[in-house]
Design an enzyme around this catalytic site. Structure first.
Site, mmCIF file in Angstrom:
data_model
loop_
_atom_site.group_PDB
_atom_site.id
_atom_site.type_symbol
_atom_site.label_atom_id
_atom_site.label_comp_id
_atom_site.label_asym_id
_atom_site.label_seq_id
_atom_site.Cartn_x
_atom_site.Cartn_y
_atom_site.Cartn_z
ATOM 1 N N GLY A 202 0.836 -1.197 0.000
ATOM 2 C CA GLY A 202 0.000 0.000 0.000
ATOM 3 C C GLY A 202 0.866 1.239 0.000
ATOM 4 O O GLY A 202 2.014 1.206 -0.442
ATOM 5 N N THR A 213 -0.490 -1.983 8.399
ATOM 6 C CA THR A 213 -1.627 -2.814 7.998
ATOM 7 C C THR A 213 -1.267 -3.726 6.828
ATOM 8 O O THR A 213 -0.400 -3.417 6.009
ATOM 9 C CB THR A 213 -2.840 -1.953 7.589
ATOM 10 O OG1 THR A 213 -2.457 -1.089 6.505
ATOM 11 C CG2 THR A 213 -3.335 -1.139 8.761
ATOM 12 N N GLU A 260 -8.007 -3.043 4.952
ATOM 13 C CA GLU A 260 -6.723 -2.847 5.620
ATOM 14 C C GLU A 260 -6.808 -3.474 7.008
ATOM 15 O O GLU A 260 -7.663 -3.095 7.804
ATOM 16 C CB GLU A 260 -6.389 -1.363 5.735
ATOM 17 C CG GLU A 260 -6.199 -0.688 4.390
ATOM 18 C CD GLU A 260 -5.845 0.781 4.521
ATOM 19 O OE1 GLU A 260 -4.842 1.199 3.923
ATOM 20 O OE2 GLU A 260 -6.568 1.509 5.229
ATOM 21 N N TYR A 271 3.849 -9.465 3.105
ATOM 22 C CA TYR A 271 3.742 -9.148 1.685
ATOM 23 C C TYR A 271 3.905 -10.399 0.824
ATOM 24 O O TYR A 271 4.813 -11.205 1.009
ATOM 25 C CB TYR A 271 4.796 -8.115 1.276
ATOM 26 C CG TYR A 271 4.561 -6.751 1.876
ATOM 27 C CD1 TYR A 271 3.358 -6.086 1.656
ATOM 28 C CD2 TYR A 271 5.534 -6.148 2.673
ATOM 29 C CE1 TYR A 271 3.130 -4.835 2.214
ATOM 30 C CE2 TYR A 271 5.319 -4.899 3.226
ATOM 31 C CZ TYR A 271 4.105 -4.249 2.997
ATOM 32 O OH TYR A 271 3.878 -3.012 3.557
ATOM 33 N N ARG A 284 -17.808 0.453 13.878
ATOM 34 C CA ARG A 284 -18.349 1.776 13.585
ATOM 35 C C ARG A 284 -18.260 2.042 12.087
ATOM 36 O O ARG A 284 -17.583 1.314 11.347
ATOM 37 C CB ARG A 284 -17.578 2.865 14.339
ATOM 38 C CG ARG A 284 -16.121 3.003 13.937
ATOM 39 C CD ARG A 284 -15.451 4.193 14.595
ATOM 40 N NE ARG A 284 -14.031 4.269 14.251
ATOM 41 C CZ ARG A 284 -13.541 4.852 13.156
ATOM 42 N NH1 ARG A 284 -14.369 5.398 12.257
ATOM 43 N NH2 ARG A 284 -12.250 4.878 12.928
ATOM 44 N N PHE A 289 -11.761 12.696 9.963
ATOM 45 C CA PHE A 289 -11.468 13.421 11.190
ATOM 46 C C PHE A 289 -10.812 14.761 10.879
ATOM 47 O O PHE A 289 -10.244 14.958 9.798
ATOM 48 C CB PHE A 289 -10.582 12.562 12.094
ATOM 49 C CG PHE A 289 -11.254 11.288 12.541
ATOM 50 C CD1 PHE A 289 -11.990 11.247 13.706
ATOM 51 C CD2 PHE A 289 -11.198 10.139 11.753
ATOM 52 C CE1 PHE A 289 -12.642 10.089 14.104
ATOM 53 C CE2 PHE A 289 -11.838 8.971 12.139
ATOM 54 C CZ PHE A 289 -12.560 8.957 13.319
#
Length: 323
Positions: A202, A213, A260, A271, A284, A289
């Site tokens: 990523g 992650t 992730e 990986y 949630r 943010f």
């Protein structure tokens, strides 16, 4: 038959080994291999074991709806590999995959029974769910099969709906996952919803924030609700707790949804490895943010909440799919 393997062999019907002929053939799309599918396979397995015959699951790739409606991407609950693995655990000795193409879409119901089930698979018994249809125009019904099967030397068993007034269906599970109702979706599945794919590189932003992650790219048609989930992953044979985010990452939006996964109490290079991840609980919705600091503070709370949720007793109606 012997104990079930982790993966039922994936077999082309043109090369079906002799040991899988004269068996109990269970037919269906089996997307998700949910509790309704499991009931069909369980009935086949119970009768087949008593007669010392194999259980063969006959399924189709791609999903027929993908063939008939290519402009409406289908949220698949299981790919072919995952489907074969779960079918094996449910009781199938082998999974035969029939390519769903123009020729198969136009086959007459009678020819499907005679050519596919009787000649190519050599079925002793054919087992289907109450709502299974096949052949051109979906004219082949369970009632048709029950009449046609004996004419071709096969017994037929039709399994009634599972789930009472509201039968379990793959469509209902897709809708529940899209709505973020993970508890209900997992209970209809009869296990926790699981994905497996290769870990890719990523942008390393999670590592910069203190939350490295594992990045998993899911099919673009995946309609899983965007949000934060408590998860477990199978890493080199060990089950590891974690917290995962699925969505477009609004704080650093690049418009490409991905899963992730931050593994708790884990250090190692993932990986290039295939990672199996099961979704245990919804935490949630995805959010943006006011600052990176606020995001990191929320991620710490998410990590603590994941630990709490993963410490709860396992839901007996939706057990782990990893062990």
């Amino acid at each position: 038959m012997s104990a079930q393997p982790e993966h039922a062999p994936l077999i082309d019907p043109a090369t079906l080994p002799e040991r899988f002929r004269d068996g109990h053939v269970v037919v269906g799309n089996f997307d998700g291999v949910h509790r309704g599918h499991a009931a069909v396979i369980a009935q086949a397995a119970e009768n087949a074991r008593a007669a010392r015959r194999p259980v063969v699951a006959l399924t189709f790739e791609p999903h027929p709806r993908t063939f008939f409606q290519p402009d409406r991407p289908l949220f698949r609950l299981t790919d072919a590999r995952e489907k074969a693995r779960i079918l094996a655990r449910a009781g199938a000795d082998a999974t035969v995959v029939l390519t769903f193409d123009e020729r198969l879409s136009q086959i007459e119901a009678e020819d499907f029974v005679a050519d596919v089930l009787a000649r190519r698979l050599g079925a002793h018994t054919v087992v289907v769910g109450w709502d299974f249809h096949f052949g051109r125009g979906r004219l082949g019904s369970p009632a048709f099969l029950a009449e046609a099967g004996p004419r071709h030397g096969m017994f037929v068993e039709v399994v009634p709906p599972h789930g009472g007034a509201t039968p379990v269906s793959s469509s209902a599970i897709r809708d529940l996952l899209a709505a973020g109702d993970l508890v209900a979706a997992n209970r209809l599945l009869g296990r926790r919803w699981t994905v497996e794919t290769e870990v890719v590189h990523g942008d390393k932003r999670g590592r910069e924030l203190g939350f490295p992650t594992a990045n998993l790219i899911l099919p673009p048609e995946t309609r899983l609700a965007h949000g934060i989930y408590a998860v477990r992953a199978l890493v080199d044979g060990a089950v590891v707790n974690g917290v995962a985010s699925f969505g477009s990452r609004p704080q650093f939006d690049d418009g490409a949804p991905r899963l992730e996964v931050f593994l708790l109490d884990f250090a190692g290079d993932l990986y290039g490895k295939r990672l199996r991840v099961e979704l245990v609980a919804w935490q949630r919705a995805e959010a943006k943010f006011e600052s990176v600091e606020a995001l990191v503070a929320q991620m710490e709370r998410d990590k603590a909440e994941a630990r709490r949720l993963l410490a709860l007793p396992e839901d007996p109606l939706a057990p782990s799919a990893l062990v």
